[in-house]
Structure formats: C-alpha cells, structure tokens
Design a protein around this motif. Structure first.
Motif, PDB file in Angstrom:
ATOM      1  N   PRO A  62      46.717  31.060  37.033  1.00 17.54           N
ATOM      2  CA  PRO A  62      47.361  32.354  37.896  1.00 17.54           C
ATOM      3  C   PRO A  62      47.569  33.645  36.711  1.00 17.54           C
ATOM      4  O   PRO A  62      47.643  34.648  37.266  1.00 17.54           O
ATOM      5  CB  PRO A  62      48.965  31.925  38.196  1.00 17.54           C
ATOM      6  N   PRO A  63      48.271  33.917  35.774  1.00 21.68           N
ATOM      7  CA  PRO A  63      48.149  34.789  35.137  1.00 21.68           C
ATOM      8  C   PRO A  63      47.138  35.627  34.106  1.00 21.68           C
ATOM      9  O   PRO A  63      46.943  37.257  34.808  1.00 21.68           O
ATOM     10  CB  PRO A  63      49.230  34.602  33.664  1.00 21.68           C
ATOM     11  N   THR A  64      46.122  34.848  34.574  1.00 21.25           N
ATOM     12  CA  THR A  64      44.890  35.308  33.545  1.00 21.25           C
ATOM     13  C   THR A  64      44.564  36.380  34.978  1.00 21.25           C
ATOM     14  O   THR A  64      43.724  37.058  34.920  1.00 21.25           O
ATOM     15  CB  THR A  64      44.388  34.034  33.739  1.00 21.25           C
ATOM     16  N   ILE A  65      44.701  35.735  36.166  1.00 22.10           N
ATOM     17  CA  ILE A  65      44.005  36.431  37.653  1.00 22.10           C
ATOM     18  C   ILE A  65      44.761  37.121  37.649  1.00 22.10           C
ATOM     19  O   ILE A  65      44.076  38.721  37.882  1.00 22.10           O
ATOM     20  CB  ILE A  65      44.081  35.468  39.129  1.00 22.10           C
ATOM     21  N   ALA A  66      46.240  37.972  37.803  1.00 19.62           N
ATOM     22  CA  ALA A  66      46.282  38.789  38.259  1.00 19.62           C
ATOM     23  C   ALA A  66      46.384  39.681  36.332  1.00 19.62           C
ATOM     24  O   ALA A  66      46.399  41.183  37.326  1.00 19.62           O
ATOM     25  CB  ALA A  66      48.101  38.325  37.363  1.00 19.62           C
ATOM     26  N   ARG A  67      45.988  38.934  35.467  1.00 24.45           N
ATOM     27  CA  ARG A  67      45.583  40.507  34.548  1.00 24.45           C
ATOM     28  C   ARG A  67      44.366  41.141  34.599  1.00 24.45           C
ATOM     29  O   ARG A  67      43.990  42.098  34.816  1.00 24.45           O
ATOM     30  CB  ARG A  67      45.392  39.572  32.454  1.00 24.45           C
ATOM     31  N   LEU A  68      43.501  40.338  35.483  1.00 25.50           N
ATOM     32  CA  LEU A  68      41.883  40.275  35.953  1.00 25.50           C
ATOM     33  C   LEU A  68      41.905  41.315  37.438  1.00 25.50           C
ATOM     34  O   LEU A  68      41.013  42.432  37.222  1.00 25.50           O
ATOM     35  CB  LEU A  68      41.335  39.597  36.249  1.00 25.50           C
ATOM     36  N   ASP A  69      43.053  41.436  37.605  1.00 27.85           N
ATOM     37  CA  ASP A  69      43.098  42.301  38.967  1.00 27.85           C
ATOM     38  C   ASP A  69      43.793  42.932  38.495  1.00 27.85           C
ATOM     39  O   ASP A  69      43.625  44.880  39.512  1.00 27.85           O
ATOM     40  CB  ASP A  69      44.153  41.561  39.801  1.00 27.85           C
ATOM     41  N   GLU A  70      44.736  43.489  37.843  1.00 24.09           N
ATOM     42  CA  GLU A  70      45.090  45.077  37.181  1.00 24.09           C
ATOM     43  C   GLU A  70      44.092  45.726  36.071  1.00 24.09           C
ATOM     44  O   GLU A  70      43.994  47.228  36.435  1.00 24.09           O
ATOM     45  CB  GLU A  70      46.060  44.472  36.152  1.00 24.09           C
ATOM     46  N   ALA A  71      43.037  44.788  35.385  1.00 24.34           N
ATOM     47  CA  ALA A  71      41.995  45.511  34.535  1.00 24.34           C
ATOM     48  C   ALA A  71      40.143  46.284  35.238  1.00 24.34           C
ATOM     49  O   ALA A  71      40.344  47.130  35.163  1.00 24.34           O
ATOM     50  CB  ALA A  71      41.757  44.530  33.321  1.00 24.34           C
ATOM     51  N   ILE A  72      39.994  45.314  36.479  1.00 25.71           N
ATOM     52  CA  ILE A  72      39.414  45.182  37.643  1.00 25.71           C
ATOM     53  C   ILE A  72      39.803  47.271  37.878  1.00 25.71           C
ATOM     54  O   ILE A  72      40.405  47.293  39.297  1.00 25.71           O
ATOM     55  CB  ILE A  72      37.704  44.827  38.304  1.00 25.71           C
ATOM     56  N   ARG A  73      38.474  48.105  38.042  1.00 28.79           N
ATOM     57  CA  ARG A  73      38.457  49.292  39.035  1.00 28.79           C
ATOM     58  C   ARG A  73      37.330  50.099  39.494  1.00 28.79           C
ATOM     59  O   ARG A  73      37.858  50.863  40.033  1.00 28.79           O
ATOM     60  CB  ARG A  73      39.545  50.639  37.799  1.00 28.79           C
ATOM     61  N   ASP A  74      36.235  48.972  38.678  1.00 27.04           N
ATOM     62  CA  ASP A  74      35.441  49.238  39.996  1.00 27.04           C
ATOM     63  C   ASP A  74      34.948  48.768  40.874  1.00 27.04           C
ATOM     64  O   ASP A  74      35.323  47.366  41.399  1.00 27.04           O
ATOM     65  CB  ASP A  74      33.595  49.030  38.806  1.00 27.04           C
ATOM     66  N   PRO A  75      34.405  49.320  42.604  1.00 30.82           N
ATOM     67  CA  PRO A  75      34.452  49.092  43.628  1.00 30.82           C
ATOM     68  C   PRO A  75      34.007  47.614  43.935  1.00 30.82           C
ATOM     69  O   PRO A  75      33.910  46.655  44.478  1.00 30.82           O
ATOM     70  CB  PRO A  75      34.547  50.122  44.287  1.00 30.82           C
ATOM     71  N   GLY A  76      32.641  48.244  43.426  1.00 33.25           N
ATOM     72  CA  GLY A  76      31.692  46.671  43.221  1.00 33.25           C
ATOM     73  C   GLY A  76      32.112  45.280  43.239  1.00 33.25           C
ATOM     74  O   GLY A  76      32.248  44.595  43.353  1.00 33.25           O
ATOM     75  N   VAL A  77      32.691  45.844  41.390  1.00 30.13           N
ATOM     76  CA  VAL A  77      33.189  44.342  40.482  1.00 30.13           C
ATOM     77  C   VAL A  77      34.636  43.853  41.350  1.00 30.13           C
ATOM     78  O   VAL A  77      34.458  42.482  41.453  1.00 30.13           O
ATOM     79  CB  VAL A  77      33.385  44.953  39.437  1.00 30.13           C
ATOM     80  N   ARG A  78      35.491  44.751  42.282  1.00 28.09           N
ATOM     81  CA  ARG A  78      36.780  44.196  42.833  1.00 28.09           C
ATOM     82  C   ARG A  78      36.656  43.448  43.842  1.00 28.09           C
ATOM     83  O   ARG A  78      36.650  42.359  44.011  1.00 28.09           O
ATOM     84  CB  ARG A  78      37.267  45.444  42.970  1.00 28.09           C
ATOM     85  N   SER A  79      34.885  43.438  44.886  1.00 26.52           N
ATOM     86  CA  SER A  79      34.633  42.732  46.018  1.00 26.52           C
ATOM     87  C   SER A  79      34.627  41.216  45.970  1.00 26.52           C
ATOM     88  O   SER A  79      34.698  40.917  45.775  1.00 26.52           O
ATOM     89  CB  SER A  79      33.587  43.380  46.616  1.00 26.52           C
ATOM     90  N   GLN A  80      33.465  41.573  44.687  1.00 21.37           N
ATOM     91  CA  GLN A  80      33.227  40.223  44.017  1.00 21.37           C
ATOM     92  C   GLN A  80      34.054  39.558  43.183  1.00 21.37           C
ATOM     93  O   GLN A  80      33.954  38.499  43.091  1.00 21.37           O
ATOM     94  CB  GLN A  80      31.843  40.885  42.779  1.00 21.37           C
ATOM     95  N   PHE A  81      35.382  40.201  42.834  1.00 21.97           N
ATOM     96  CA  PHE A  81      36.403  39.483  42.184  1.00 21.97           C
ATOM     97  C   PHE A  81      37.373  38.560  42.794  1.00 21.97           C
ATOM     98  O   PHE A  81      38.156  37.921  42.782  1.00 21.97           O
ATOM     99  CB  PHE A  81      37.442  40.475  40.686  1.00 21.97           C
ATOM    100  N   VAL A  82      36.927  39.685  44.483  1.00 21.69           N
ATOM    101  CA  VAL A  82      38.223  38.493  45.537  1.00 21.69           C
ATOM    102  C   VAL A  82      37.549  37.440  46.096  1.00 21.69           C
ATOM    103  O   VAL A  82      38.018  36.680  46.060  1.00 21.69           O
ATOM    104  CB  VAL A  82      38.389  39.855  47.086  1.00 21.69           C
ATOM    105  N   THR A  83      35.705  38.113  46.463  1.00 21.55           N
ATOM    106  CA  THR A  83      35.808  36.451  46.248  1.00 21.55           C
ATOM    107  C   THR A  83      35.549  35.143  45.817  1.00 21.55           C
ATOM    108  O   THR A  83      35.871  34.850  45.974  1.00 21.55           O
ATOM    109  CB  THR A  83      33.687  36.474  46.485  1.00 21.55           C
ATOM    110  N   LEU A  84      35.624  35.731  43.892  1.00 25.80           N
ATOM    111  CA  LEU A  84      35.754  34.809  43.182  1.00 25.80           C
ATOM    112  C   LEU A  84      37.314  34.240  43.055  1.00 25.80           C
ATOM    113  O   LEU A  84      37.406  32.646  43.406  1.00 25.80           O
ATOM    114  CB  LEU A  84      36.026  35.207  41.625  1.00 25.80           C
ATOM    115  N   VAL A  85      38.308  34.604  43.527  1.00 25.56           N
ATOM    116  CA  VAL A  85      39.625  34.718  43.830  1.00 25.56           C
ATOM    117  C   VAL A  85      40.340  33.354  44.272  1.00 25.56           C
ATOM    118  O   VAL A  85      40.778  32.961  44.681  1.00 25.56           O
ATOM    119  CB  VAL A  85      40.558  35.769  44.115  1.00 25.56           C
ATOM    120  N   GLY A  86      38.796  33.710  46.147  1.00 28.43           N
ATOM    121  CA  GLY A  86      38.726  32.956  47.260  1.00 28.43           C
ATOM    122  C   GLY A  86      38.282  31.605  46.833  1.00 28.43           C
ATOM    123  O   GLY A  86      39.290  30.711  47.369  1.00 28.43           O
TER     124      GLY A  86
END
Length: 597
Positions: free
Chosen positions: A40-64
C-alpha cells in the motif's frame, strides 16, 4: 528499484501462501504479511510520482491487477485456515492457485510494459536536456568570448594610462629599495599622482640620509682603521674577534685574516688566560665596561704591558650585541716608571750616604777645629805681645776658624734633620720677646754693613709654640743674609703679624732683590745664587735650606716674595710662620723634625 518490487512482493507472497496451503506451517505466511504491509505505501508513492499520462494509464491497470492478486491470495489463505477436508477442497484450491498464477503473469507483463514506457520517456527527456545543455554551452561560450574581448580592451586602455603609472611606481619602489634615483612621473592630481609625489619626496629624503650615514660610517671606519696607537676592535657575544684595525695589528702582531673568529683570550698569558678574559666579559656585562692593566702576549710570544677597556654593546631594546675592546700598549710608561723607581731608590740611597758622610765629616772636622780655635784664643790673650803683622794673622785665623765652625754646625744640623735625629724643645714663647732678642743680637751685624735695622713690635701679647734657640737661629740667618747681600739699599726691617692661628715673621730689605728665574732654587742646599757676582761674600749655601727645614719641623712654613710686590727686582722679603700657642694650654713639647707638618 520500486517498480519491480510491485511484481516481486506478490510473487513471494503467492509462493508463501501456496506453501502454507500445502503444509499448514505459519512461517510460510511471513512473505504474505510483509507484502500486505509494504505494497500500500509503495503504490501510494508511485501514484504521487507518476506524471506522464501514458504511464499513468498503465499504472492504473497495474494497480487493478495487484488488488486482484491480493484478493486471490487472501482467499487461498482463508481456505487454508478453514479447517475443511483438504481432499474435498483440492479442486477449488488448485483452481484458485491457477487463477493467481495467471494474474501474476499478467502483473509481470504490465510491469514490463510500464518499464518500457518509462525507458522511452527517459530517453526523450535526456534528449531534451542534452539539447538545452548544448544551447546553454553555446550561450556561455559567446558570453565568455564577449567578456574576454571586453577584458582585453580594458587591459589595453589601462596599460596606456593607469597601468603604465602603476608600473612606473612599482619600478620606483624597487629603485627606492636599492637607493637609486626614481623615474620621473607626470604630475597628476589623482591618487596615483599624489602617491608618486610622496614617493619622490621620500626617495630624496632617504637618499640624503643614506648619504650622510654613509659618509659618517666611512669617516668612523677610517678613524678606527687608521689609529695606530690604540688597538680598537669588536668582539661577538662569545668573545670572538669580529673586527681588526691597524693599531691592533701593530700592537699585537696578528694580521686580520689570522685573528678574526678567534677568542680574545689568545692575547692573555697562560697564567691568566683561563680566568681573566671571562671575568672581564662578566664585568662588562654587569657594569657596562671593564678596565684592566696587565701583561698581554703578542703573536711572536713576546709580552707587553697593556691598558684594556672592554665595553658592552647593546641595542635599543637592551639586548647584548657584542663588545668593543680598546687596547693601549703601556710598555714604555711601565719601563719609565720602573726606571724612575730605581732612580728614586738610588737617589734615596745616595742621599742617605751623603747624610752619613756629612755627619761623619762634620764630627771629624769639629775636633781639630776646636783645637785650632782653642790655640787661636790663647794667641788672642797674648795679642798685645805680638807685632801688627802677627795680630792680623791671628785675627784671620780666628775669622776663618769661626766661619769653618759655623759651616760644620750647619752641616751637622742638616744631616741631623735629614736623618730624623734633630730634637726640638717646643714651648710657648712670647713673640715680642723673641723679636726683641733677635733685633738685639742682629743689630751689630746690620750696623756693620752700614744699614739701619728697624723693629715692628706688632706681635706684642702673642705666644708662639717653637724651639727658642732654633727660631732665633732662623731669624738671625735671614737678618744676616739681608745685611750681607744688601749692597745698594739703606735698611733692614723685622716685623710680625698674626692670622689664622699662625704668627707671620717677616725680614725685609730694600736691596737689589732676587731674579725671578732664581727664586725656585732659593731653598736648595749648597746652591749659592749669583755666586759669580758675589765671590767676595762669605756663605755656604746651607742657610736658607736649613732654616726652611727647621721652620717646617716646628709646624710652620717659609717663603719668599719681592718687597715691591712684583716679580722683578726691588727688595727682598723673606717670611716664615709659627703656630700660635694659647697661654692657658701652651705646653712644652719635644718633637723630631720627621714629626713636622
């Protein structure tokens, strides 16, 4: 490092859950529990650090996928803890494990996709940074080039003006340190111009002072080096010779190259070399200077008598810098003193021999002289029985005998006084009575010379402490001399006065007096002044010398002065003093002449 952890933690958690399901041992749940805490804390830090839209969409899939994986693992753990028969639920558990394996594979693929996207994004950002850096470097280079051109222009401008003046000032400072003449500078009103003017004035003043100091040092060096009668040289603080002059070379015999650096104890003889040099140094340090006279040694080993002065040299702060040593050769003076001492001893011995000779001679002459005078007196008794020629011869015999007896008596008196055997009977004597007796006895002598004899009784009521016979002898000797040598005058006077505890008795005549050049010889025994002009005048040359000795033995003094008050001729005045005696305290005393003043 963070993104692979999202895949690795579920993988380890799945392996632990599978092991727990198969064995039931709780230790296999540790990776699961760790994943539950860290994800949980690792996912929270990554959520704050990722700014690029393409990577963020992939990150949301990863979190699911991660959440799906966590739910599946939780179900496996719950099934394993349910307590149901393992055989009856094997199918369901295998099905769940297989599903979790599929999720884990998808999760790994998603992580790789995200990493590939981040790598592409990182390459794009690096390219943009390199582009910006290149542009900045070009701007920096252009700015540096412009600054360099501006600096070159400024240096050129300064070198034609201020820099040139500064360089001249720098050179002038070096010239000033070397004592050379300064370069001329244009008279400016700015700070540099004023500095140049002050520097020029300082240079002129310094050069003038250096010139005066140099001339003074040169004069002093020439004086010290050329002095021949004194050895003048310097010592360092340890007593080693530091300088050498011509006088030191002449006196001691060493050349400068032979003695410089050697200890000054080299100049001392062996008997004093071990202690006296150090004592001199210590005295000079303590008292400022030390002086000594003694034997010193030359280079050839010969000795000389020297006077030495060592002076401590200190700076303005009182620190010892060395010593100045002045040596003078006193050998000639010492030889003269030794010769004088020998001559004095010889003269003293000769005088004693003379005194002894006179005493013996006088005694030997007195016996036959008494016989001659005795027979002469017998002849005088029968003088009327002789003719005129014989009576004249008898008179000549008596006159010559009495004169010779007087000479013998004077010789005896002189030898007795010099030998210290002349005794005096000192007693209080009335001064006026002494003068009256002397006048009475001397009157026939003065009258026989055809002169008047005056007496001044100024001494009435005063007493003198003297030997009556000797005091009378002195007065009659002076009166006799005045009558004998006063061939052109008319009178002789005898007087007395008192002052400062003494009676001053004076015998004065108005004769030719005494030449000033002869006065110092007046009281010398056997020295008859002007004898070539007075050959017919009887005398022995002992009267004044004997009289002066007698007066001094009675505590008085004797002298001479011209009667006219000047230094030439015109009468003679002889005087002598006798101490006064109070009537109540005056007592007779017996003294030898050696106990006189």
């Amino acid at each position: 490092m963070t993104k692979p952890l999202i895949w690795m933690e579920p993988a380890r958690s799945a392996a632990g859950a599978r092991g727990y399901a198969l064995t039931g041992e709780a230790r296999f749940l540790e990776p699961y529990a760790l994943a539950e805490r860290e994800l949980p804390p690792t996912i929270a830090r990554l959520d704050e650090a990722i700014r690029d839209p393409g990577v963020r969409s992939q990150f949301v899939t990863l979190v699911g996928l991660v959440e799906t994986k966590r739910e599946g693992l939780g179900e496996i753990v719950r099934m394993s803890r349910g307590g149901t028969d393992l055989g009856s639920s094997r199918i369901a558990l295998d099905r769940e494990l297989s599903a979790n394996r599929d999720v884990l594979e998808r999760l790994g693929e998603q992580v790789e996709a995200i990493q590939r996207s981040e790598a592409v994004l990182l390459d794009e950002r690096r390219a943009r940074v390199d582009e910006v850096r290149s542009r900045f470097l070009w701007l920096t280079m252009v700015s540096a080039l412009l600054g360099l051109l501006g600096s070159l222009a400024a240096v050129y401008l300064f070198s034609t003006g201020i820099v040139r003046c500064v360089r001249i000032l720098e050179r002038n400072a070096e010239r000033l340190a070397q004592g050379r003449k300064l370069e001329e500078l244009p008279e400016e009103e700015d700070e540099i111009g004023l500095l140049a003017q002050r520097l020029s004035r300082a240079s002129a003043l310094l050069r003038a002072r250096e010139k005066d100091l140099s001339e003074s040092e040169e004069r002093f060096r020439l004086v010290v080096e050329r002095v021949r009668d004194y050895g003048i040289f310097a010592l360092d603080t340890d007593g080693n010779v530091a300088t050498w002059n011509l006088g030191a070379e002449r006196i001691k015999g060493w050349q400068a190259g032979e003695i410089l650096g050697r200890h000054f104890g080299t100049f001392y003889p062996p008997e004093t070399r071990d202690h006296l040099p150090q004592e001199m140094i210590e005295r000079a340090i303590r008292d400022g200077a030390a002086e000594d006279e003694g034997w010193r040694v030359r280079r050839d080993g010969s000795r000389f008598w020297a006077n030495v002065v060592i002076t401590a040299l200190r700076d303005s702060e009182g620190r010892l810098r060395g010593f100045a040593k002045v040596t003078r050769d006193m050998s000639e003076r010492r030889r003269a003193e030794e010769q004088l001492l020998v001559a004095r001893e010889d003269a003293f011995a000769a005088n004693l021999a003379k005194t002894a000779f006179l005493s013996r001679t006088s005694h030997e002459l007195r016996t036959p002289m008494n016989a001659i005078l005795g027979f002469g007196q017998l002849l005088e008794i029968d003088e009327e029985n002789f003719d005129e020629q014989h009576r004249s011869s008898i008179a000549q015999i008596m006159k010559a005998g009495r004169h010779l007896l007087s000479l013998i008596n004077d010789l005896l008196d002189i030898s007795s006084i010099e030998a210290g055997a002349n005794e005096l009977s000192l007693e209080p004597i009335a001064l006026d009575e002494l003068l009256a007796e002397a006048h009475s006895i001397g009157a026939p002598i003065v009258e026989q010379a055809g002169l008047n004899f005056a007496l001044d009784r100024a001494g009435e009521g005063k007493l003198v402490l003297a030997d009556r016979r000797r005091a009378l002898q002195v007065i009659l000797n002076l009166v006799g001399n005045a009558a004998k040598y006063n061939r052109s005058g008319t009178h002789v006077s005898l007087s007395a006065a008192t002052e400062a505890g003494f009676a001053r008795i004076v015998v004065e005549d108005d004769g030719p007096g005494i030449d000033a050049k002869d006065v110092p010889r007046l009281f010398t025994a056997f020295d008859r002044l002007g004898e070539q002009n007075r050959s017919s005048t009887e005398g022995t040359g002992l009267g004044l010398a004997l009289s002066k000795s007698l007066v001094e033995s009675m505590g008085g003094a004797m002298g001479y002065e011209p009667a006219s008050g000047g230094t030439g001729t015109g009468g003679a005045r002889f005087w002598f003093t006798l101490p006064l005696s109070e009537p109540a305290t005056g007592k007779a005393a017996t003294l030898s002449d050696k106990e006189g003043p």
